[in-house]
Motif scaffolding. Structure first.
Motif, mmCIF file in Angstrom:
data_model
loop_
_atom_site.group_PDB
_atom_site.id
_atom_site.type_symbol
_atom_site.label_atom_id
_atom_site.label_comp_id
_atom_site.label_asym_id
_atom_site.label_seq_id
_atom_site.Cartn_x
_atom_site.Cartn_y
_atom_site.Cartn_z
ATOM 1 N N LEU A 657 0.837 -1.201 0.000
ATOM 2 C CA LEU A 657 0.000 0.000 0.000
ATOM 3 C C LEU A 657 0.874 1.254 0.000
ATOM 4 O O LEU A 657 1.783 1.396 0.828
ATOM 5 C CB LEU A 657 -0.905 0.021 1.232
ATOM 6 N N LEU A 658 0.614 2.125 -0.940
ATOM 7 C CA LEU A 658 1.228 3.465 -0.950
ATOM 8 C C LEU A 658 0.168 4.421 -0.389
ATOM 9 O O LEU A 658 -0.800 4.769 -1.059
ATOM 10 C CB LEU A 658 1.631 3.854 -2.381
ATOM 11 N N HIS A 659 0.358 4.835 0.856
ATOM 12 C CA HIS A 659 -0.645 5.647 1.540
ATOM 13 C C HIS A 659 -0.719 7.036 0.922
ATOM 14 O O HIS A 659 0.271 7.565 0.396
ATOM 15 C CB HIS A 659 -0.322 5.732 3.040
ATOM 16 N N VAL A 660 -1.906 7.633 0.998
ATOM 17 C CA VAL A 660 -2.105 8.958 0.411
ATOM 18 C C VAL A 660 -1.141 9.981 0.985
ATOM 19 O O VAL A 660 -0.713 10.912 0.297
ATOM 20 C CB VAL A 660 -3.576 9.390 0.616
ATOM 21 N N SER A 661 -0.765 9.807 2.238
ATOM 22 C CA SER A 661 0.153 10.762 2.865
ATOM 23 C C SER A 661 1.557 10.665 2.313
ATOM 24 O O SER A 661 2.389 11.540 2.580
ATOM 25 C CB SER A 661 0.176 10.541 4.373
ATOM 26 N N ASP A 682 8.706 5.306 -9.364
ATOM 27 C CA ASP A 682 9.601 4.746 -8.354
ATOM 28 C C ASP A 682 9.131 5.127 -6.963
ATOM 29 O O ASP A 682 8.571 6.218 -6.750
ATOM 30 C CB ASP A 682 11.038 5.246 -8.551
ATOM 31 N N VAL A 683 9.369 4.210 -6.016
ATOM 32 C CA VAL A 683 9.093 4.490 -4.610
ATOM 33 C C VAL A 683 10.315 4.085 -3.793
ATOM 34 O O VAL A 683 11.148 3.292 -4.245
ATOM 35 C CB VAL A 683 7.847 3.725 -4.110
ATOM 36 N N LYS A 694 3.024 -2.882 9.194
ATOM 37 C CA LYS A 694 2.940 -3.226 7.782
ATOM 38 C C LYS A 694 4.052 -2.520 7.010
ATOM 39 O O LYS A 694 4.618 -1.537 7.476
ATOM 40 C CB LYS A 694 1.572 -2.837 7.215
ATOM 41 N N GLU A 695 4.328 -3.088 5.800
ATOM 42 C CA GLU A 695 5.382 -2.496 4.981
ATOM 43 C C GLU A 695 4.958 -1.098 4.517
ATOM 44 O O GLU A 695 3.779 -0.861 4.217
ATOM 45 C CB GLU A 695 5.675 -3.383 3.768
ATOM 46 N N LYS A 696 5.946 -0.217 4.435
ATOM 47 C CA LYS A 696 5.660 1.171 4.102
ATOM 48 C C LYS A 696 6.586 1.629 2.984
ATOM 49 O O LYS A 696 7.802 1.417 3.043
ATOM 50 C CB LYS A 696 5.846 2.052 5.335
ATOM 51 N N VAL A 697 5.988 2.218 1.952
ATOM 52 C CA VAL A 697 6.769 2.796 0.855
ATOM 53 C C VAL A 697 6.342 4.245 0.679
ATOM 54 O O VAL A 697 5.259 4.658 1.111
ATOM 55 C CB VAL A 697 6.565 2.021 -0.462
ATOM 56 N N SER A 698 7.209 4.999 0.041
ATOM 57 C CA SER A 698 6.927 6.432 -0.136
ATOM 58 C C SER A 698 7.336 6.876 -1.517
ATOM 59 O O SER A 698 8.432 6.561 -1.982
ATOM 60 C CB SER A 698 7.676 7.252 0.920
ATOM 61 N N ARG A 699 6.420 7.630 -2.150
ATOM 62 C CA ARG A 699 6.749 8.252 -3.441
ATOM 63 C C ARG A 699 7.377 9.602 -3.209
ATOM 64 O O ARG A 699 8.339 9.985 -3.886
ATOM 65 C CB ARG A 699 5.477 8.395 -4.282
#
Length: 775
Positions: A657-661, A682-683, A694-699
């Motif tokens: 999940l790529l969170h809106v934040s 890319d993230v 949970k796993e966290k990614v960021s754009r």
């Protein structure tokens, strides 16, 4: 009654010993002994009928060797849970003993005889097949059965240049020689084994070393025989003989046989001429003479035929097909003969022809070995078939014969050390003998080499084989070694010596001696002549195909091996095998997973490169583990109100999940303002969120941070929104943000009824995590 037990000890000179005991077990047999080495115990018995059955003109000898599963504390496999047909290993041990014993019975002894050997107790450090010949001979020594001389057998190995008698299985794995030798006190009778390209002189040294150990074992049998009391040999009805009939047959037939033998002719033509002579000679006897001595006439005709053929070789140096003693028959070969097999080859030498095929598979197709004394599997194995039409005969088919098992094993041992360990396939070679007139097992070795190279198996070196013969005359001291013997020469000769090897040394051998007192001088000459013949045949093979094909054939399966962490084996198999079954169906491949040292060894077998690539990508996807701080390309596969589900391009099926934040530095009202379905970008992998686990990614972490706006209104009660992690999007409800800042406000809220307070609460904005502040 307490049994009277007699025991003899054989000291092997290195702290090990062998005992031979009699008087306790199986006392109703004609002879019985228990041979023990370590905890291994073999019971050998021998029984022979007192009279021969009418019409029998041969020795009906049965040599049986069995390994009891109880000896190793194991249960037999199968539905019935009991020992059934003998395994190939047991059959090979039977042959080793039979080939030494059979020539030592009188030629006119025709009584039903059984030699039975069984393993009653097993020791992991003792290989019982090396004790079977000693046990059989000792049992015969204590009987009254006519028998020419005592024998024994030993295994010899060489480790770091040192010879060892009867090594353990662990020692044998370190050895470059594995040979079984059977002999009497005076001469070698049988040799069989495999080697790692040793020289002819090294082989002779190993045989001599083994012979000395055999002499010690025979001396122990003689002591046991003397201690018990040597029995008088039983009398039996000898074969009828008539010197006058023999003289008449020789006078009528010898010259005719001699002239046919020196002409040089093909097998069937020669057989017809010999048969015609037999009928001509029989016609010269009256009906009364044939009625009385017809069996003698037939027997003496065979004897005279044999004598004439042997003398042609010794006197003229000519053989039945016109060759000289060291000459090889014409050879022609062909590879890729069968279009659908993974590898195939035809090898024809004179009137002997073998068609070999190669089949490639995964470890699932390995040959499983399950014996009381050995468990494991063979990733390379060879099967040999000898149908009756190969000799122009019609016979009933009664399953695989002992001869077929033995010849196949010899060819397998000749080739197996030339198959590199890194070959990923299970390899099965099958040899179909289509014509036979001498040495079909050696034709199998040659055809097998060609077929393996045709299949793209990267053999270390090609292997060829040749069968040698011997004709000797003790009276005159004459002898001749024959290269590439015919079937008739095998039958009438004194030795059958098969040798296989590369250009650099011997890889396997099998020798049977039919006479006593074979000199080492003759054996050395046979090995030297065999080397010349072997290299000649090898030259013919490499003319057809000199190196293995670079790749397996287009229609042959390709195999790829991948190692994965043991923790991912279950994920690749899936619940009830669902994942792997669906993957095999979709890719058209066969997937085998073996757990070795807490790792998963995955074998992927298929003919389609695309299918194999599909499996490899799936495996990469399953075992993919992103690293904290690294960047990865992703694709949007699902849109949500609170973010986007993205899939790693390098690991299809791995989603996060790529969170809106984490979409952008700016406030994001709607996810679609920044990304849409199918977008690729890319993230950065942040790791595991300590709050959500949970796993966290960021754009936005890969985007430049916008400069701070000095004119923008500042919040006094909270830090910047972006300093906080994203809220759990599964959390329901919210809190009232219109809280008063004074104590009175708080007190008034505290005093309000619970239901009223609940109705006054205002939920947070799930999109941005905060409700607007009240001015």
């Amino acid at each position: 009654m307490i049994p009277n037990v007699t025991t003899e000890i054989i000291d092997l000179g290195d702290g090990r010993s062998i005992s031979i005991e009699t008087g306790k077990l199986a006392k109703q047999a004609d002879g019985s002994v228990v041979v023990r080495m370590g905890d291994a115990m073999l019971l050998a018995t021998v029984v022979s009928a007192r009279t021969a059955s009418p019409g029998i003109d041969f020795l009906p000898l049965t040599l049986d060797y069995r390994e009891k599963f109880a000896a190793a504390g194991r249960f037999p496999g199968g539905f019935f849970k009991r020992e059934a047909r003998p395994s190939d290993g047991e059959v090979l041990t039977m042959r080793l003993v039979d080939r030494v014993l059979r020539p030592l019975f009188p030629k006119d002894y025709h009584a039903e005889t059984q030699v039975m050997i069984q393993l009653m107790s097993h020791d992991e450090n003792v290989m019982p097949d090396a004790l079977a010949g000693l046990a059989a001979s000792a049992a015969l020594a204590l009987s009254d059965i006519p028998f020419a001389t005592l024998i024994s057998e030993v295994r010899v190995a060489r480790i770091d240049g040192q010879f060892i008698i009867n090594p353990s299985k662990a020692q044998l794995e370190q050895s470059d020689i594995d040979m079984m030798i059977g002999a009497s006190m005076d001469s070698i009778a049988m040799v069989e084994g495999e080697m790692k390209e040793i020289s002819e002189l090294e082989m002779i040294e190993a045989i001599k070393f083994a012979h000395e150990a055999i002499k010690v074992q025979i001396a122990a049998q003689e002591r046991l025989q003397a201690a018990v009391g040597k029995k008088e040999v039983r009398t039996y009805e000898e074969e009828k003989s008539d010197d006058a009939v023999l003289a008449k047959v020789k006078e009528l037939a010898y010259d005719k046989y001699f002239n046919i033998a020196k002409e040089g002719s093909a097998k069937h033509e020669r057989s017809e001429k010999f048969a015609a002579v037999k009928e001509e000679v029989k016609a010269l006897f009256s009906e009364e003479e044939l009625l009385e001595n017809g069996d003698l006439v037939s027997k003496y005709l065979s004897k005279v035929n044999k004598e004439a053929v042997r003398n042609v070789i010794l006197d003229l140096g000519l053989r039945l097909d016109g060759r000289k003693t060291n000459e090889i028959r014409p050879i022609w070969c062909e590879v890729d003969y069968l279009p659908s097999t993974h590898g195939s080859a035809l090898f024809t030498r004179g009137e002997t022809q073998a068609l070999a095929t190669v089949t490639l598979g995964t470890s699932r197709e390995a040959n499983i070995i399950d014996r009381p004394t050995e468990q494991g599997e063979e990733r390379f194995y060879l099967h040999y078939n000898f149908p009756p039409f190969s000799t122009g005969e019609a016979k009933p088919l009664r399953g695989t014969s002992r001869r077929e098992v033995g010849h196949g094993n010899l060819a397998q041992r000749a080739l197996k050390n030339m198959i590199p360990a890194e070959v990923p396939y299970t390899v099965r070679v099958v040899s179909e003998v289509l014509e036979s007139n001498g040495s079909s097992s050696m034709a199998t070795v040659c055809a097998g080499t060609l077929a393996l190279m045709d299949a793209g198996i990267q053999m270390t070196k090609p292997v060829s084989g040749i069968a040698m013969g011997l004709i000797s005359d003790d009276a005159t001291g004459r002898w001749a070694v024959l290269s590439d013997i015919l079937g008739d020469e095998d039958h009438l000769g004194d030795m059958d010596f098969k040798v296989t090897g590369t250009a650099d040394g011997i890889t396997a051998c099998q020798m049977d001696i039919k006479i006593e007192g074979l000199k080492y001088e003759i054996m050395e000459k046979a090995l030297e002549q065999a080397r010349d013949g072997r290299l000649h045949i090898l030259g013919k093979l490499v003319e057809v195909i000199d190196t293995p094909r670079a790749e397996v054939k287009r229609h042959a399966p390709k195999i790829i091996k991948v190692t994965i962490p043991g923790a991912f084996i279950g994920a690749l198999i899936g619940p009830g095998g669902k994942v792997i079954q669906e993957l095999q169906k979709a890719s058209g491949t066969t997937i085998v997973i073996n757990e070795v040292d807490e790792q998963g060894e995955v074998e992927i077998l298929g003919t389609s490169p695309e299918g194999i690539d599909m499996v490899l990508k799936k495996i990469d996807s399953i075992i993919f583990k992103p690293q904290v701080g690294e960047s990865y390309s992703v694709k949007v596969i699902k849109m949500l109100d609170f973010g986007a589900v993205v899939e790693y391009l390098d690991a299809p099926g791995n989603e996060v999940l790529l969170h809106v934040s984490e979409l952008a530095w700016e406030r994001t009202e709607n996810v679609t303002d920044v990304v849409n379905m199918g977008d690729v970008f890319d993230v950065k992998y942040i790791g595991i969120d300590p709050k959500t686990r949970k796993e966290k990614v960021s754009r936005k972490a890969l985007l430049p941070r916008p400069p701070r706006d000095e004119n923008a209104p500042q919040r006094e009660d909270r830090g910047p929104r972006d300093d906080r992690g994203p809220r759990d999007f599964n959390r329901g409800g919210g809190r009232d943000n219109n809280r008063g800042n004074s104590r009175d406000d708080r007190n008034s809220r505290d005093r309000a009824p619970r239901e009223e307070r609940r109705n006054d609460e205002t939920p947070k904005d799930d999109n941005n995590g905060d409700a607007p502040q009240e001015s």
